[in-house]
Design a protein around this motif. Structure first.
Motif, PDB file in Angstrom:
ATOM      1  N   ARG A 180       6.820  19.012 -30.231  1.00  0.00           N
ATOM      2  CA  ARG A 180       5.946  18.553 -29.160  1.00  0.00           C
ATOM      3  C   ARG A 180       6.746  17.757 -28.148  1.00  0.00           C
ATOM      4  O   ARG A 180       7.861  17.294 -28.432  1.00  0.00           O
ATOM      5  N   ASP A 181       6.162  17.594 -26.981  1.00  0.00           N
ATOM      6  CA  ASP A 181       6.893  17.020 -25.852  1.00  0.00           C
ATOM      7  C   ASP A 181       6.939  15.496 -25.936  1.00  0.00           C
ATOM      8  O   ASP A 181       6.367  14.780 -25.111  1.00  0.00           O
ATOM      9  N   GLY A 182       7.625  15.018 -26.975  1.00  0.00           N
ATOM     10  CA  GLY A 182       7.868  13.590 -27.089  1.00  0.00           C
ATOM     11  C   GLY A 182       6.820  12.835 -27.877  1.00  0.00           C
ATOM     12  O   GLY A 182       5.786  13.371 -28.288  1.00  0.00           O
ATOM     13  N   MET A 183       7.115  11.547 -28.092  1.00  0.00           N
ATOM     14  CA  MET A 183       6.272  10.691 -28.917  1.00  0.00           C
ATOM     15  C   MET A 183       4.862  10.536 -28.354  1.00  0.00           C
ATOM     16  O   MET A 183       3.895  10.431 -29.101  1.00  0.00           O
ATOM     17  N   LEU A 184       4.740  10.538 -27.022  1.00  0.00           N
ATOM     18  CA  LEU A 184       3.421  10.387 -26.427  1.00  0.00           C
ATOM     19  C   LEU A 184       2.529  11.581 -26.768  1.00  0.00           C
ATOM     20  O   LEU A 184       1.317  11.421 -26.969  1.00  0.00           O
ATOM     21  N   ALA A 185       3.137  12.756 -26.845  1.00  0.00           N
ATOM     22  CA  ALA A 185       2.362  13.931 -27.248  1.00  0.00           C
ATOM     23  C   ALA A 185       1.860  13.788 -28.679  1.00  0.00           C
ATOM     24  O   ALA A 185       0.729  14.173 -28.992  1.00  0.00           O
ATOM     25  N   ILE A 186       2.684  13.207 -29.554  1.00  0.00           N
ATOM     26  CA  ILE A 186       2.256  12.982 -30.930  1.00  0.00           C
ATOM     27  C   ILE A 186       1.145  11.939 -30.976  1.00  0.00           C
ATOM     28  O   ILE A 186       0.177  12.066 -31.741  1.00  0.00           O
ATOM     29  N   ALA A 187       1.274  10.899 -30.147  1.00  0.00           N
ATOM     30  CA  ALA A 187       0.230   9.873 -30.101  1.00  0.00           C
ATOM     31  C   ALA A 187      -1.116  10.478 -29.730  1.00  0.00           C
ATOM     32  O   ALA A 187      -2.169   9.959 -30.125  1.00  0.00           O
ATOM     33  N   LEU A 188      -1.080  11.565 -28.982  1.00  0.00           N
ATOM     34  CA  LEU A 188      -2.313  12.232 -28.558  1.00  0.00           C
ATOM     35  C   LEU A 188      -2.622  13.464 -29.409  1.00  0.00           C
ATOM     36  O   LEU A 188      -3.527  14.224 -29.078  1.00  0.00           O
ATOM     37  N   SER A 189      -1.878  13.651 -30.498  1.00  0.00           N
ATOM     38  CA  SER A 189      -2.080  14.831 -31.346  1.00  0.00           C
ATOM     39  C   SER A 189      -2.689  14.515 -32.696  1.00  0.00           C
ATOM     40  O   SER A 189      -3.035  15.426 -33.443  1.00  0.00           O
ATOM     41  N   ASN A 190      -2.798  13.234 -33.034  1.00  0.00           N
ATOM     42  CA  ASN A 190      -3.393  12.870 -34.325  1.00  0.00           C
ATOM     43  C   ASN A 190      -4.910  12.897 -34.181  1.00  0.00           C
ATOM     44  O   ASN A 190      -5.511  11.982 -33.628  1.00  0.00           O
ATOM     45  N   LEU A 191      -5.514  13.961 -34.691  1.00  0.00           N
ATOM     46  CA  LEU A 191      -6.955  14.151 -34.533  1.00  0.00           C
ATOM     47  C   LEU A 191      -7.781  13.469 -35.607  1.00  0.00           C
ATOM     48  O   LEU A 191      -9.006  13.403 -35.504  1.00  0.00           O
ATOM     49  N   ASN A 192      -7.132  12.956 -36.645  1.00  0.00           N
ATOM     50  CA  ASN A 192      -7.901  12.339 -37.727  1.00  0.00           C
ATOM     51  C   ASN A 192      -8.825  11.223 -37.245  1.00  0.00           C
ATOM     52  O   ASN A 192      -9.992  11.179 -37.660  1.00  0.00           O
ATOM     53  N   PRO A 193      -8.363  10.286 -36.404  1.00  0.00           N
ATOM     54  CA  PRO A 193      -9.271   9.200 -35.998  1.00  0.00           C
ATOM     55  C   PRO A 193     -10.549   9.680 -35.326  1.00  0.00           C
ATOM     56  O   PRO A 193     -11.645   9.217 -35.661  1.00  0.00           O
ATOM     57  N   GLN A 194     -10.439  10.627 -34.378  1.00  0.00           N
ATOM     58  CA  GLN A 194     -11.650  11.082 -33.698  1.00  0.00           C
ATOM     59  C   GLN A 194     -12.534  11.882 -34.654  1.00  0.00           C
ATOM     60  O   GLN A 194     -13.762  11.742 -34.642  1.00  0.00           O
ATOM     61  N   ASN A 195     -11.917  12.710 -35.504  1.00  0.00           N
ATOM     62  CA  ASN A 195     -12.714  13.491 -36.440  1.00  0.00           C
ATOM     63  C   ASN A 195     -13.405  12.593 -37.455  1.00  0.00           C
ATOM     64  O   ASN A 195     -14.577  12.774 -37.787  1.00  0.00           O
ATOM     65  N   HIS A 196     -12.672  11.605 -37.952  1.00  0.00           N
ATOM     66  CA  HIS A 196     -13.249  10.688 -38.939  1.00  0.00           C
ATOM     67  C   HIS A 196     -14.324   9.804 -38.320  1.00  0.00           C
ATOM     68  O   HIS A 196     -15.259   9.398 -39.022  1.00  0.00           O
TER      69      HIS A 196
END
Length: 356
Positions: A180-196
């Motif tokens: 992914r395009d850098g750490m910021l992309a990962i920060a916006l790729s963790n879907l667990n919080p919104q799903n949970h």
């Protein structure tokens, strides 16, 4: 490779079993020392489910012992333990030895980068969008692995070490990683919080009454639509930065191997296959105590910085704080140490690629 895993929960146990079965040499460090007593006494780690193995695992006596002579260090525990573990590890980390954060939350890589810069230590920090696997501990020496993810987002801080981080992860855990395009992309790729948030908020009484309930089966159309609306807020923030991230529908389809459909339809299919899992049986759950302060709150912050307000995320933080009778935002001990809330979107993007 010698892989030191800082943590002793379900994810840490699952990673240790995976690595040992693959011929690597995992070491576990439990900050409290409680969970690993039997393993430290010589008992074997037994994995069932998607990993079937009975393997020896070395147990470190302290963090210094865990980190010393490691080829790789993996941080694998809930986000509310990340700062504590990073603070314990920083004095012993050395130049060039990679650190993997599984999974990355609340700009934890920036906190680690800041602490390492204070010691003038340079190493690649590898961040994952979620965990490699999911499962539950059945006892002090047994882990049941329910899922090994087919695809897993990865990036590296600094961005220039991206290829090195990707190759390392592939060597350890196989051909499943997506750059992914850098750490910021990962920060916006963790879907667990919104799903949970959707799952926990709309099933909160089931959790509080300690009912046994199907998680996938209770992602009804209403819950699914709420999760999809939360996802739209996250996607708008990613679009502001010009970052391509996986949608929540793509996440469920790729992670859990079900045909693409609505969020509810895919969860119902997982439930029909017997892979829907069970929801939390207590409100003292990481779905809230970890994901609200360390997952939802950073998205709210990014929404403010980009002027794309994450209204549903912010409302979820407020509603659950009211339900718990305390300010869940105050549990986050990483963001206050970074002071990034005053940065512009451009400055934050640059910091997320270069580190401190």
């Amino acid at each position: 490779m010698r892989v030191s895993i800082l943590g002793a929960g379900a994810i840490a146990y699952g990673l240790a079993a995976y690595l040992a079965e693959s011929g690597h040499l995992p070491t576990l460090w439990s900050p409290s020392g409680q969970r690993t007593r039997a393993l430290a006494a010589g008992e074997l780690l037994k994995a069932t489910g998607d990993i079937e193995a009975t393997v020896p695992v070395r147990i470190a006596k302290d963090c210094k012992d865990a980190v010393a002579n490691a080829d790789v260090v993996v941080i694998a525990l809930p986000a509310y333990g990340h700062r504590m573990v990073m603070d314990a590890a920083v004095p012993h980390l050395i130049d060039g030895v990679p650190v993997i954060i599984s999974s990355h939350s609340s700009f934890g890589a920036l906190y680690l980068s800041k602490r390492l810069a204070e010691r003038k230590v340079k190493l690649p920090i590898v961040v994952w969008g979620t965990t490699l696997l999911s499962g539950r501990q059945l006892g002090p020496t047994e882990i049941h692995v329910t899922t090994i993810r087919q695809k897993l987002d990865v990036a590296t801080l600094p961005f220039g070490a991206q290829d090195q981080g990707y190759e390392l992860c592939t060597t350890l855990f196989g051909d499943r990683f997506v750059k992914r395009d850098g750490m910021l992309a990962i920060a916006l790729s963790n879907l667990n919080p919104q799903n949970h948030l959707g799952i926990a908020l709309l099933n909160l009484t089931r959790m509080e009454k300690a009912e046994q309930w199907s998680q996938g089966g209770n992602v009804t159309p209403a819950v699914g639509r709420f999760i999809e609306a939360l996802d739209a807020e996250r996607l708008a923030i990613a679009a502001h930065f010009g970052i391509a991230v996986r949608t929540v529908k793509e996440h469920f389809s790729l992670s859990f191997h079900v045909p693409m459909g609505s969020v509810s339809e895919m969860n119902q299919e997982m439930d029909r296959q017997g892979r829907g899992g069970f929801g939390p049986t207590t409100i003292e759950s990481r779905y809230i105590l970890e994901d609200v302060p360390f997952g939802l709150l950073p998205t709210v912050l990014l929404g403010k910085i980009t002027r794309n307000p994450a209204i549903l995320h912010e409302s979820g933080v407020s509603i659950l704080s009211a339900s718990y009778g305390r300010d869940l935002k105050a549990d986050n001990d990483i963001l206050p140490a970074l002071g990034i809330e005053g940065l512009s979107d451009v400055d934050l993007a640059n910091l997320s690629r270069k580190g401190f």
